[in-house]
Design a protein around this motif. Structure first.
Motif, PDB file in Angstrom:
ATOM      1  N   GLU A  87       0.838  -1.205   0.000  1.00  0.00           N
ATOM      2  CA  GLU A  87       0.000   0.000   0.000  1.00  0.00           C
ATOM      3  C   GLU A  87       0.873   1.255   0.000  1.00  0.00           C
ATOM      4  OE1 GLU A  87      -3.224   2.296   2.859  1.00  0.00           O
ATOM      5  OE2 GLU A  87      -2.847   0.148   3.151  1.00  0.00           O
ATOM      6  N   ARG A  88       1.959   1.225   0.776  1.00  0.00           N
ATOM      7  CA  ARG A  88       2.870   2.371   0.796  1.00  0.00           C
ATOM      8  C   ARG A  88       3.491   2.604  -0.578  1.00  0.00           C
ATOM      9  NH1 ARG A  88       6.408   1.148   6.275  1.00  0.00           N
ATOM     10  NH2 ARG A  88       4.648   0.862   7.705  1.00  0.00           N
ATOM     11  N   LEU A  89       3.838   1.516  -1.257  1.00  0.00           N
ATOM     12  CA  LEU A  89       4.442   1.626  -2.577  1.00  0.00           C
ATOM     13  C   LEU A  89       3.471   2.239  -3.571  1.00  0.00           C
ATOM     14  CD1 LEU A  89       6.939   0.980  -4.310  1.00  0.00           C
ATOM     15  CD2 LEU A  89       5.927  -1.259  -4.779  1.00  0.00           C
ATOM     16  N   SER A 112       3.638   6.203  -5.569  1.00  0.00           N
ATOM     17  CA  SER A 112       3.431   6.526  -6.981  1.00  0.00           C
ATOM     18  C   SER A 112       2.263   7.485  -7.158  1.00  0.00           C
ATOM     19  CB  SER A 112       3.172   5.238  -7.776  1.00  0.00           C
ATOM     20  OG  SER A 112       4.288   4.381  -7.731  1.00  0.00           O
ATOM     21  N   ALA A 113       1.201   7.281  -6.379  1.00  0.00           N
ATOM     22  CA  ALA A 113       0.034   8.157  -6.475  1.00  0.00           C
ATOM     23  C   ALA A 113       0.357   9.571  -6.006  1.00  0.00           C
ATOM     24  CB  ALA A 113      -1.120   7.582  -5.666  1.00  0.00           C
ATOM     25  N   PHE A 114       1.163   9.699  -4.949  1.00  0.00           N
ATOM     26  CA  PHE A 114       1.582  11.024  -4.496  1.00  0.00           C
ATOM     27  C   PHE A 114       2.306  11.765  -5.622  1.00  0.00           C
ATOM     28  CE2 PHE A 114       1.262   9.529   0.018  1.00  0.00           C
ATOM     29  CZ  PHE A 114       0.486  10.575   0.487  1.00  0.00           C
ATOM     30  N   ALA A 115       3.217  11.079  -6.293  1.00  0.00           N
ATOM     31  CA  ALA A 115       3.967  11.711  -7.384  1.00  0.00           C
ATOM     32  C   ALA A 115       3.029  12.190  -8.481  1.00  0.00           C
ATOM     33  CB  ALA A 115       5.002  10.734  -7.938  1.00  0.00           C
ATOM     34  N   GLN A 116       2.075  11.355  -8.863  1.00  0.00           N
ATOM     35  CA  GLN A 116       1.127  11.731  -9.911  1.00  0.00           C
ATOM     36  C   GLN A 116       0.277  12.921  -9.483  1.00  0.00           C
ATOM     37  OE1 GLN A 116      -1.033   8.118 -10.690  1.00  0.00           O
ATOM     38  NE2 GLN A 116       0.758   7.045 -11.498  1.00  0.00           N
ATOM     39  N   GLN A 117      -0.190  12.906  -8.247  1.00  0.00           N
ATOM     40  CA  GLN A 117      -1.039  13.993  -7.765  1.00  0.00           C
ATOM     41  C   GLN A 117      -0.273  15.315  -7.704  1.00  0.00           C
ATOM     42  OE1 GLN A 117      -4.175  14.362  -7.183  1.00  0.00           O
ATOM     43  NE2 GLN A 117      -4.884  12.259  -7.340  1.00  0.00           N
ATOM     44  N   VAL A 118       0.945  15.274  -7.186  1.00  0.00           N
ATOM     45  CA  VAL A 118       1.726  16.507  -7.070  1.00  0.00           C
ATOM     46  C   VAL A 118       2.007  17.099  -8.444  1.00  0.00           C
ATOM     47  CG1 VAL A 118       3.968  17.472  -6.417  1.00  0.00           C
ATOM     48  CG2 VAL A 118       2.748  15.970  -4.832  1.00  0.00           C
ATOM     49  N   LEU A 119       2.456  16.283  -9.385  1.00  0.00           N
ATOM     50  CA  LEU A 119       2.768  16.797 -10.717  1.00  0.00           C
ATOM     51  C   LEU A 119       1.523  17.339 -11.408  1.00  0.00           C
ATOM     52  CD1 LEU A 119       5.328  14.150 -11.996  1.00  0.00           C
ATOM     53  CD2 LEU A 119       5.784  16.488 -11.280  1.00  0.00           C
ATOM     54  N   SER A 155       5.881   8.220   1.072  1.00  0.00           N
ATOM     55  CA  SER A 155       7.158   8.091   0.388  1.00  0.00           C
ATOM     56  C   SER A 155       7.335   9.157  -0.692  1.00  0.00           C
ATOM     57  CB  SER A 155       7.273   6.703  -0.252  1.00  0.00           C
ATOM     58  OG  SER A 155       8.474   6.608  -0.990  1.00  0.00           O
ATOM     59  N   THR A 156       8.533   9.732  -0.719  1.00  0.00           N
ATOM     60  CA  THR A 156       8.899  10.671  -1.788  1.00  0.00           C
ATOM     61  C   THR A 156       9.948  10.060  -2.720  1.00  0.00           C
ATOM     62  OG1 THR A 156      10.601  11.716  -0.397  1.00  0.00           O
ATOM     63  CG2 THR A 156       8.381  12.686  -0.353  1.00  0.00           C
ATOM     64  N   ARG A 157      10.174   8.763  -2.634  1.00  0.00           N
ATOM     65  CA  ARG A 157      11.186   8.126  -3.488  1.00  0.00           C
ATOM     66  C   ARG A 157      10.813   8.192  -4.959  1.00  0.00           C
ATOM     67  NH1 ARG A 157      13.335   2.660  -0.365  1.00  0.00           N
ATOM     68  NH2 ARG A 157      14.139   3.731   1.508  1.00  0.00           N
ATOM     69  N   THR A 158       9.521   8.197  -5.253  1.00  0.00           N
ATOM     70  CA  THR A 158       9.067   8.374  -6.629  1.00  0.00           C
ATOM     71  C   THR A 158       8.877   9.852  -6.940  1.00  0.00           C
ATOM     72  OG1 THR A 158       7.936   6.238  -6.584  1.00  0.00           O
ATOM     73  CG2 THR A 158       7.277   7.779  -8.307  1.00  0.00           C
ATOM     74  N   LEU A 159       8.391  10.608  -5.974  1.00  0.00           N
ATOM     75  CA  LEU A 159       8.081  12.020  -6.191  1.00  0.00           C
ATOM     76  C   LEU A 159       9.311  12.846  -6.548  1.00  0.00           C
ATOM     77  CD1 LEU A 159       6.299  14.526  -6.076  1.00  0.00           C
ATOM     78  CD2 LEU A 159       6.596  14.534  -3.579  1.00  0.00           C
ATOM     79  N   LEU A 160      10.401  12.706  -5.792  1.00  0.00           N
ATOM     80  CA  LEU A 160      11.562  13.569  -6.033  1.00  0.00           C
ATOM     81  C   LEU A 160      12.129  13.388  -7.440  1.00  0.00           C
ATOM     82  CD1 LEU A 160      13.436  13.477  -2.592  1.00  0.00           C
ATOM     83  CD2 LEU A 160      11.606  14.986  -3.366  1.00  0.00           C
ATOM     84  N   PRO A 161      12.375  12.143  -7.910  1.00  0.00           N
ATOM     85  CA  PRO A 161      12.836  11.982  -9.291  1.00  0.00           C
ATOM     86  C   PRO A 161      11.817  12.471 -10.319  1.00  0.00           C
ATOM     87  CG  PRO A 161      13.249   9.980  -8.038  1.00  0.00           C
ATOM     88  CD  PRO A 161      12.366  10.850  -7.198  1.00  0.00           C
ATOM     89  N   ALA A 162      10.519  12.305 -10.014  1.00  0.00           N
ATOM     90  CA  ALA A 162       9.489  12.766 -10.946  1.00  0.00           C
ATOM     91  C   ALA A 162       9.521  14.281 -11.088  1.00  0.00           C
ATOM     92  CB  ALA A 162       8.115  12.302 -10.477  1.00  0.00           C
ATOM     93  N   LEU A 163       9.725  14.986  -9.972  1.00  0.00           N
ATOM     94  CA  LEU A 163       9.852  16.439 -10.033  1.00  0.00           C
ATOM     95  C   LEU A 163      11.079  16.833 -10.855  1.00  0.00           C
ATOM     96  CD1 LEU A 163       9.010  17.349  -6.321  1.00  0.00           C
ATOM     97  CD2 LEU A 163       7.653  17.982  -8.327  1.00  0.00           C
ATOM     98  N   THR A 210      -3.119  14.103  -0.886  1.00  0.00           N
ATOM     99  CA  THR A 210      -3.215  12.687  -0.549  1.00  0.00           C
ATOM    100  C   THR A 210      -3.047  11.890  -1.844  1.00  0.00           C
ATOM    101  OG1 THR A 210      -5.598  12.478  -0.915  1.00  0.00           O
ATOM    102  CG2 THR A 210      -4.888  13.298   1.251  1.00  0.00           C
ATOM    103  N   PRO A 211      -2.999  10.565  -1.770  1.00  0.00           N
ATOM    104  CA  PRO A 211      -2.923   9.789  -3.014  1.00  0.00           C
ATOM    105  C   PRO A 211      -4.144   9.967  -3.913  1.00  0.00           C
ATOM    106  CG  PRO A 211      -2.214   8.446  -1.163  1.00  0.00           C
ATOM    107  CD  PRO A 211      -2.797   9.702  -0.592  1.00  0.00           C
ATOM    108  N   ASP A 212      -5.231  10.541  -3.380  1.00  0.00           N
ATOM    109  CA  ASP A 212      -6.472  10.677  -4.130  1.00  0.00           C
ATOM    110  C   ASP A 212      -6.707  12.064  -4.714  1.00  0.00           C
ATOM    111  OD1 ASP A 212      -7.265   7.997  -3.382  1.00  0.00           O
ATOM    112  OD2 ASP A 212      -7.668   8.812  -1.401  1.00  0.00           O
ATOM    113  N   CYS A 213      -6.230  13.119  -4.020  1.00  0.00           N
ATOM    114  CA  CYS A 213      -6.574  14.465  -4.459  1.00  0.00           C
ATOM    115  C   CYS A 213      -5.770  15.519  -3.710  1.00  0.00           C
ATOM    116  CB  CYS A 213      -8.066  14.731  -4.260  1.00  0.00           C
ATOM    117  SG  CYS A 213      -8.573  14.757  -2.514  1.00  0.00           S
ATOM    118  N   TRP A 214      -5.916  16.750  -4.179  1.00  0.00           N
ATOM    119  CA  TRP A 214      -5.484  17.936  -3.436  1.00  0.00           C
ATOM    120  C   TRP A 214      -6.707  18.473  -2.700  1.00  0.00           C
ATOM    121  CZ3 TRP A 214      -0.982  21.396  -4.349  1.00  0.00           C
ATOM    122  CH2 TRP A 214       0.013  20.791  -5.124  1.00  0.00           C
TER     123      TRP A 214
END
Length: 211
Positions: free
Chosen positions: A27-29, A33-40, A65-73, A195-199
């Protein structure tokens, strides 16, 4: 309806930490990924262009987790900075990029980039800063880890109509009703949360969701 009991800070931290520790790794994993998609997607909606500095953080343990978010940014062309824990519970900031050397902080259980450090002045003119936390209530009040670093940093930011927006990153079930936990005048409220669902934006204490 039974009146809700407001949790004191230590009880609230213990509750949210325990719930995070029980969250399955899968679930964390997925959430990372969802956090990265939402932020971008949110940065695009806000028309924040590539080349803008985005303050974020290097996640640890059960944090979102920001392990996906930071590289995505980075891949999207944003400049990423993350916090450094300084003496007297102050934060400075250092640039994060793929391959940057990381060392364990002597003051907190987090990794920090090696390189030039910037003070709060780096925030001047930035549209937003992404902030960790254990929970956020529907009025935008944030439950932090209790170290005091972010409280001091947020208090140092200039106020005004064009100030940097404060945006938390928490799991969906960590956005809770107002009155769930105690807070004080020293706890800076957030402008929004991802959140993984929305802002979710907290505007004049009226919640506005953006999927």
């Amino acid at each position: 309806m039974e009146k809700q009991t407001r949790l004191d800070k230590e009880s609230a931290r213990a509750f949210f930490r325990a719930r995070r520790s029980e969250r399955p790794a899968e679930e964390r994993l997925r959430a990372g990924s969802a956090f990265a998609q939402q932020v971008l997607a949110g940065l695009q909606r806000l028309k924040i262009p590539a080349g803008t500095t985005v303050p974020a953080y290097i996640s640890v343990g059960s944090e979102p987790s920001t392990r996906t978010l930071l590289p995505a940014l980075e891949d999207a062309g944003y400049d990423v900075v993350v916090p450094i824990c300084e003496p007297d519970y102050r934060l400075s900031w250092a640039r994060w990029y793929t391959g940057v050397e990381l060392v364990r902080s002597p003051r907190a259980w987090v990794d920090e980039p090696v390189g030039k450090r910037f003070g709060p002045e780096i925030m001047v003119g930035l549209p937003l800063v992404l902030i960790p936390g254990l929970a956020v209530d529907s009025d935008g009040n944030r439950m932090g880890q209790g170290g005091g670093y972010y409280d001091r940093f947020l208090a140092s930011l200039p106020d005004g109509a064009d100030r940097t927006k404060l945006v938390g990153l928490v799991y969906s079930d960590e956005v809770v009703p107002a009155g769930t936990f105690e807070f004080t005048a020293l706890d800076a409220p957030l402008d929004g949360v991802v959140t993984p669902d929305c802002w979710t934006w907290f505007s004049s204490r009226t919640v506005q969701n953006t999927v």
